[in-house]
Design a protein around this motif. Structure first.
Motif, PDB file in Angstrom:
ATOM      1  N   LEU A   1       0.737  -1.287   0.007  1.00 34.61           N
ATOM      2  CA  LEU A   1       0.088   0.011  -0.043  1.00 34.61           C
ATOM      3  C   LEU A   1       0.910   1.248  -0.167  1.00 34.61           C
ATOM      4  CD1 LEU A   1      -2.995  -0.845   2.366  1.00 34.61           C
ATOM      5  CD2 LEU A   1      -2.994  -0.598  -0.238  1.00 34.61           C
ATOM      6  N   PHE A   2       2.076   0.956   0.486  1.00 39.53           N
ATOM      7  CA  PHE A   2       2.987   2.546   0.273  1.00 39.53           C
ATOM      8  C   PHE A   2       3.140   2.838  -1.240  1.00 39.53           C
ATOM      9  CE2 PHE A   2       7.081   3.986  -0.791  1.00 39.53           C
ATOM     10  CZ  PHE A   2       7.370   5.236   0.164  1.00 39.53           C
ATOM     11  N   GLU A   3       3.385   1.592  -2.144  1.00 35.59           N
ATOM     12  CA  GLU A   3       3.601   2.047  -3.446  1.00 35.59           C
ATOM     13  C   GLU A   3       2.131   2.394  -4.032  1.00 35.59           C
ATOM     14  OE1 GLU A   3       2.949  -0.180  -6.288  1.00 35.59           O
ATOM     15  OE2 GLU A   3       1.905  -1.671  -5.371  1.00 35.59           O
ATOM     16  N   SER A   4       1.058   1.765  -3.411  1.00 30.02           N
ATOM     17  CA  SER A   4      -0.399   2.124  -4.157  1.00 30.02           C
ATOM     18  C   SER A   4      -0.699   3.833  -3.849  1.00 30.02           C
ATOM     19  CB  SER A   4      -1.391   1.339  -3.587  1.00 30.02           C
ATOM     20  OG  SER A   4      -1.698   0.038  -4.104  1.00 30.02           O
ATOM     21  N   PHE A   5      -0.301   3.897  -2.497  1.00 28.05           N
ATOM     22  CA  PHE A   5      -0.629   5.372  -2.118  1.00 28.05           C
ATOM     23  C   PHE A   5       0.321   6.434  -2.905  1.00 28.05           C
ATOM     24  CE2 PHE A   5      -0.191   8.666   1.435  1.00 28.05           C
ATOM     25  CZ  PHE A   5      -1.784   9.040   1.376  1.00 28.05           C
ATOM     26  N   ALA A   6       1.617   6.213  -3.252  1.00 28.85           N
ATOM     27  CA  ALA A   6       2.528   6.840  -3.778  1.00 28.85           C
ATOM     28  C   ALA A   6       2.289   6.957  -5.247  1.00 28.85           C
ATOM     29  CB  ALA A   6       3.999   6.460  -3.790  1.00 28.85           C
TER      30      ALA A   6
END
Length: 732
Positions: A241-246
């Motif tokens: 979800l870090f990369e989804s958010f970013a």
């Protein structure tokens, strides 16, 4: 830099500050008895050892990819020279997010179990706030990273042609998401293989063959199982979800820079800032929502679900209000329509979550029907779970279809104008809807990270032989955790679909930047228009992106193939690793005297070692597949082939991921429902059938399913970053 920009780094620092505060608050809680402390230490050491080994492997991969990007940038001139650095920082921050979340989770489990000795509410609050450490760390690091990069690039990149500077900045920043995606896929696949190899081994030999309870200390795979919950569902989900958010923020910023040109150039900077400000405010509201979660003693599953849902939904309600204020203050044209797109994204996220909850929670009919099918054996419970999972994918797919239509229509200058000239505005609306869906990620991810913390707390309570009242409370929290984990996976997959669509649109903006900035061919004719003036639709016509183009069709089929190939490879990887675990657990039961009588401690370390080696060995090929296929398709079929590839991957990946996550979650909760005393309870033939169903569902919901949403985004991100190959060197 306008004053409103500084809301983003301030929100980032506040999120990280509260994450640290909750972490210290959790550490101040009593860890329980010496036995509980010892068990927690075993899990903590195993998780840390696994992550260290995983990061060594990932570091080698990152060094190789960075060298390739450097050659593309500085040798061939077909890559943005900032990409190698952005790639490394994205991976590093994603890894940090997973590490900090896992550290909090491994310290929390025994403390949550001990809190349950007092009350259910104490256990819920401590578990949830420990999960909030993960949620707030992820959003805080994303916003901090974006703030730093935006500031640096804004100072370093000069203004040449009007409007090109912001396009260059946002296109450059988008590539840092590939580092995050690559790290996330390794974390998800490796962690998923680790945890399910241990879980399957523990269940099949411990529960079914030996007839001992879940998390029984006599089971050699128990510690490995608990370690796996942390490295897969905490570290893996955090990186995911870090990369989804970013990715959603950065893709929206790029599409905003592309849409607001020409007559709208005065609004371009604010269009870039809008997704960043919405994410910043959503982060602040997530902190507020964390304090809203509490329950009463003796609460039912529906009561517990309402407790967590209240915190999430309250934050979502407030972001509806504050996003309107942000868009109004930024004075974006059609700010009302853009606000409508954000609301659509939020409602879509809630809708997917509610749908997932209905199909996976033991309080509702679908899971109860799966439990009832155990009366005729393992075959029918497996059939019932697969059928439920297939049916459950319909509602999320319809929700996303409606969300895309509404978000696109609301964002056009004349609302619901589907004119070609408005396509960039419509795509910006879809992208900002994905930001709306993820805006309260701080608290949404807290509900997901809560699940493995509650699961580990239950394992700690069982192994420490705490009283039945404590185990009843931890079981209640654990069952709730299964549902929140399934809901979180559905939410992550839904956001992946919108983010991937935004990245597909961003792909064409990267093509434009390739001509204008890196190939120095701004006057190349694209649909009879110079590249520097060409629009999204001009590139569509130039590259013949339509369903009668064989390269597009071939790309779609390869995309669908990649999804099924990846799923099969990860499922088989779990199977192979689980076979080794089953053999080891059987060997220990057979050869180590006194285990079943509780007189001898099993060799936990050997099981941890088997899971670690299996995960490290098995995660490489599926993960590299996601990186190599977009490059190969771009090299052979060019832009048209890559476009088809991303369409096929997104469509098939989204549907299959929902099916797998929901089937697995429903099987798990059907087993829990039987363990509560229904259909014969623990140890019955029905229970054994349910355990087998749950075992089949384990790699569905914790390995292949959740890894697919990263596959979708990583293939899109890899296509964006290697666009120079598809533009310059394609064979067909």
């Amino acid at each position: 830099m306008p004053g409103i920009f500084w809301l983003m780094p301030v929100s980032a620092l506040l999120a990280l500050g509260f994450a640290y505060y909750f972490f210290r608050q959790m550490l101040s809680a009593d860890e329980g008895t010496d036995v509980m402390k010892k068990i927690a230490l075993h899990v903590r050491r195993g998780a840390s050892a696994y992550l260290r080994q995983q990061y060594k492997v990932v570091l080698i991969v990152f060094i190789i990819i960075t060298i390739i990007f450097s050659i593309m940038a500085y040798g061939l001139g077909i890559q943005n020279p900032w990409v190698p650095f952005a790639f490394l920082t994205g991976g590093a921050f994603s890894g940090l997010a997973g590490f900090f979340g896992m550290r909090a989770a491994t310290f929390a489990s025994s403390r949550v179990a001990n809190a349950c000795r007092t009350s259910l509410n104490s256990g819920l609050k401590l578990a949830f706030r420990s999960g909030a450490v993960m949620g707030l760390t992820v959003v805080g690091l994303v916003l901090l990273d974006i703030s730093i990069w935006f500031t640096i690039l804004n100072l370093a990149i000069p203004e040449t042609t009007v409007g090109i500077k912001l396009l260059t900045i946002t296109a450059t920043m988008l590539t840092f998401g590939m580092g995050a995606s690559t790290q996330a896929l390794f974390a998800r696949v490796g962690g998923g293989i680790y945890t399910k190899a241990a879980d399957v081994g523990a269940d099949l030999v411990g529960k079914v063959e030996a007839g001992i309870p879940e998390d029984d200390p006599r089971n050699p795979a128990t510690i490995a199982d608990n370690v796996g919950d942390n490295v897969g569902d905490v570290a893996g989900m955090g990186a995911d979800l870090f990369e989804s958010f970013a990715g959603s923020i950065l893709a929206t910023a790029l599409l905003g820079a592309a849409a607001y040109t020409g007559d709208y150039i005065d609004n371009q900077f604010n269009a870039v800032l809008a997704p960043m400000m919405i994410a910043a405010v959503g982060t602040l509201l997530s902190i507020f929502g964390v304090y809203m979660v509490k329950t009463r003693e003796g609460a039912t599953q529906k009561d517990l679900l309402k407790s967590l849902g209240f915190g999430v939904n309250f934050s979502a309600f407030l972001i509806v209000i504050f996003s309107f204020i942000i868009l109004y203050l930024l004075r974006l044209p059609n700010y009302l329509g853009l606000w409508g797109s954000i609301v659509v994204g939020l409602l879509a996220g809630i809708g997917i979550g509610q749908s997932t909850e209905y199909y996976t929670a033991s309080a509702y009919k679908p899971t109860k029907k799966i439990a009832a099918s155990s009366q005729t054996g393992p075959a029918t419970i497996i059939i019932s779970g697969i059928g439920t999972g297939l049916i459950s994918s319909a509602i999320p797919l319809l929700i996303i279809a409606v969300a895309i239509t509404l978000a696109y229509g609301f964002a056009t200058p004349t609302i619901f104008s589907f004119d070609r000239a408005d396509i960039n505005f419509g795509l910006y609306g879809i992208a900002i809807a994905s930001v709306g869906m993820l805006s309260t990620l701080g608290i949404t991810l807290a509900t997901d990270a809560y699940g493995p913390i509650a699961d580990n707390a239950g394992g700690n309570a069982e192994m420490a032989h705490l009283g039945p009242e404590v185990r009843k409370r931890t079981d209640a929290l654990d069952s709730l955790g299964n549902t929140t984990a399934a809901t979180g996976k559905g939410f992550a997959i839904g956001s992946a679909a919108l983010t991937a669509l935004s990245l597909l649109a961003a792909y064409f903006e990267e093509i434009k930047m390739m001509f204008v900035k890196f190939l120095n061919q701004p006057e190349t004719l694209i649909n009879n228009i110079p590249a520097k003036d060409a629009t999204f639709i001009d590139f569509i016509y130039h590259y013949e992106i339509h369903l009668m183009n064989a390269r597009v069709i071939v790309g779609i089929l390869i995309g669908v193939m990649a999804v099924f190939l990846f799923s099969g490879m990860t499922m088989n990887a779990v199977g192979r690793a689980a076979q080794k675990m089953v053999d080891e657990v059987r060997r220990q039961f057979r050869e180590i005297k006194g285990i079943m009588e509780g007189k001898t401690e099993p060799d936990y370390a050997r099981c941890v070692e088997i899971s670690t080696k299996g995960a490290q060995h098995e995660m490489l090929m599926p993960s590299l597949l996601a990186l190599l296929i977009p490059i190969a398709v771009g090299l052979i079929f060019g832009v048209a082939g890559v476009t088809g590839l991303l369409i096929g991957t997104t469509s098939a990946g989204f549907a299959l991921a929902i099916f797998m996550a929901n089937s697995g979650g429903a099987w798990d909760n059907a087993k829990k429902f039987i363990e509560e005393g229904n259909y014969g309870g623990k140890g019955s033939e029905n229970h054994k059938a349910a355990v087998i169903g749950d075992t089949v569902g384990d790699p569905f919901k914790d390995t292949s399913g959740p890894s697919l949403n990263i596959l979708i985004k990583l293939m899109a991100m890899a296509s964006v970053v290697t666009v120079g190959i598809a533009v310059s060197f394609h064979l067909l």
